[in-house]
Design an enzyme around this catalytic site. Sequence first.
Site, mmCIF file in Angstrom:
data_model
loop_
_atom_site.group_PDB
_atom_site.id
_atom_site.type_symbol
_atom_site.label_atom_id
_atom_site.label_comp_id
_atom_site.label_asym_id
_atom_site.label_seq_id
_atom_site.Cartn_x
_atom_site.Cartn_y
_atom_site.Cartn_z
ATOM 1 N N LYS A 235 -0.949 -0.071 0.051
ATOM 2 C CA LYS A 235 -1.916 -1.097 -0.360
ATOM 3 C C LYS A 235 -3.305 -0.505 -0.293
ATOM 4 O O LYS A 235 -3.577 0.390 0.507
ATOM 5 C CB LYS A 235 -1.847 -2.302 0.589
ATOM 6 C CG LYS A 235 -2.426 -3.558 -0.016
ATOM 7 C CD LYS A 235 -1.382 -4.248 -0.878
ATOM 8 C CE LYS A 235 -1.839 -5.568 -1.407
ATOM 9 N NZ LYS A 235 -0.691 -6.346 -1.896
HETATM 10 N N1 GLU Z 1 -0.090 -7.089 -5.432
HETATM 11 C C1 GLU Z 1 1.250 -7.503 -5.709
HETATM 12 C C2 GLU Z 1 2.012 -7.733 -4.420
HETATM 13 O O1 GLU Z 1 1.431 -7.967 -3.392
HETATM 14 C C3 GLU Z 1 1.962 -6.565 -6.678
HETATM 15 C C4 GLU Z 1 2.153 -5.177 -6.188
HETATM 16 C C5 GLU Z 1 2.714 -4.223 -7.242
HETATM 17 O O2 GLU Z 1 3.078 -4.653 -8.320
HETATM 18 O O3 GLU Z 1 2.771 -3.027 -6.932
HETATM 19 O O4 GLU Z 1 3.206 -7.768 -4.418
#
Ligand code: GLU
Length: 422
Positions: free
Chosen positions: A112
């Site tokens: 993240k």
């Molecule tokens: N931000 C989204 C989540 O928390 C998508 C993450 C992604 O597609 O890599 O799942």
Amino acid sequence: MATSVTPETEVNPWASQEARFDIAARKLNLDDGVWKVLRMPTREITLHIPVQMDDGRIEVFTGYRVQHSVARGPGKGGIRYAPDVTLDEVRALASWMTWKCAVVNIPFGGAKGGIIVDPKLLSLSELERMTRRYTAELVEFIGPERDVPAPDVNTNEQVMAWIMDTYSMHVRHTETAVVTGKPLDLGGSRGRREATGRGCMLVCDQAIRRLGLERERTRVIVQGFGNVGSNSAHLLYRAGYKVIGVDEYDGGIYNAKGLDVPALMEYRLANGTLQGFPGGEQRPKQQLLTEDCEILLPAATENQITSHNAARIRAKIVCEGANGPTTAAADEILQEQGIFIIPDILANAGGVTVSYFEWVQDRQGYFWKESEVNEQLQHVMETSFHDVVAYAERHNVNNRIAAYMLAIDRVAFSIKLRGIYA
Ligand code: GLU
């Protein structure tokens, strides 16, 4: 557990993640060494990003990219831009991505990113320069085989296009698979924009079937009206559910007979707020969380259901569209009330699942029809829902701990097979 929680630790997402991880690991009898490996992220990058502002001043923004685990594949996870981003939050979100990808059994680890910034205070070109500099600082850490970012709170297809372009300029060829959630014309996938909301709808369908409810008689309250909240509300409405309330940062809108969700979306787009919508009554912010309904769908940010309001939640089902909307201290309270929880690492996994499809399509240079994307997504969400619920029943644990156990077991197995490189 609830007794040892202080007001500060209750709302620390990393503490919430650790609390559930420890419970699940203990129940799994997880090997001590693997426990230590998975308890902390593999890599935590802190960046101080200089940006030349439109008026010529230089501003420095602090940003992070945390890679929690790459045991099952490249790191995967979004990037958020928000003034209250912290390293502990990004750590928690990165580890939730590891567990989420493992729950839906896609070949990614968890990562993240975040930048401490209020994007509303930046011009479009300042936002672009900040995004490009952040990407350039991360060039050797991201990539289709290393770590694949995606949108999250306050980032969108345009931001992903800038990341893709910056990375491509550095590696000297167009590399669309470095990031997902891109515009369709730049290697994006059909269905990606609605995917998280669609995933929420699909698991709600499974949950109501288990509880013997019918769509038409199922009243839904959604918190948040961004990508996840608005698409969940819209898809549930189209499927026949009765969306009776939407709560947002500046207050809620309620109509016991059901809201006209497409009209509400239009109103929100035109006015930037739900307040004043003629088809419902206004409600103070957060009040709708404790209103009578069958499904409560928190789709905003962390720490919305806490030890302070959990006992007043009247929903039969909580479907967590957001990441970490429930604190660990609230888990027991919800369980005592017999509320059926569809935990975040399952409920909102539709987004990363279609991100996986996007990555596959980019690497093959072959793009699927929307119906194909939706069909594959449905298969993944339904299988994962049944895996989690069956696991919970078999091991006599709640759905959240079952999802963690299933995920940790899968990741631990990969680590055991790979071994520790010396
Ligand atoms: N931000 C989204 C989540 O928390 C998508 C993450 C992604 O597609 O890599 O799942």
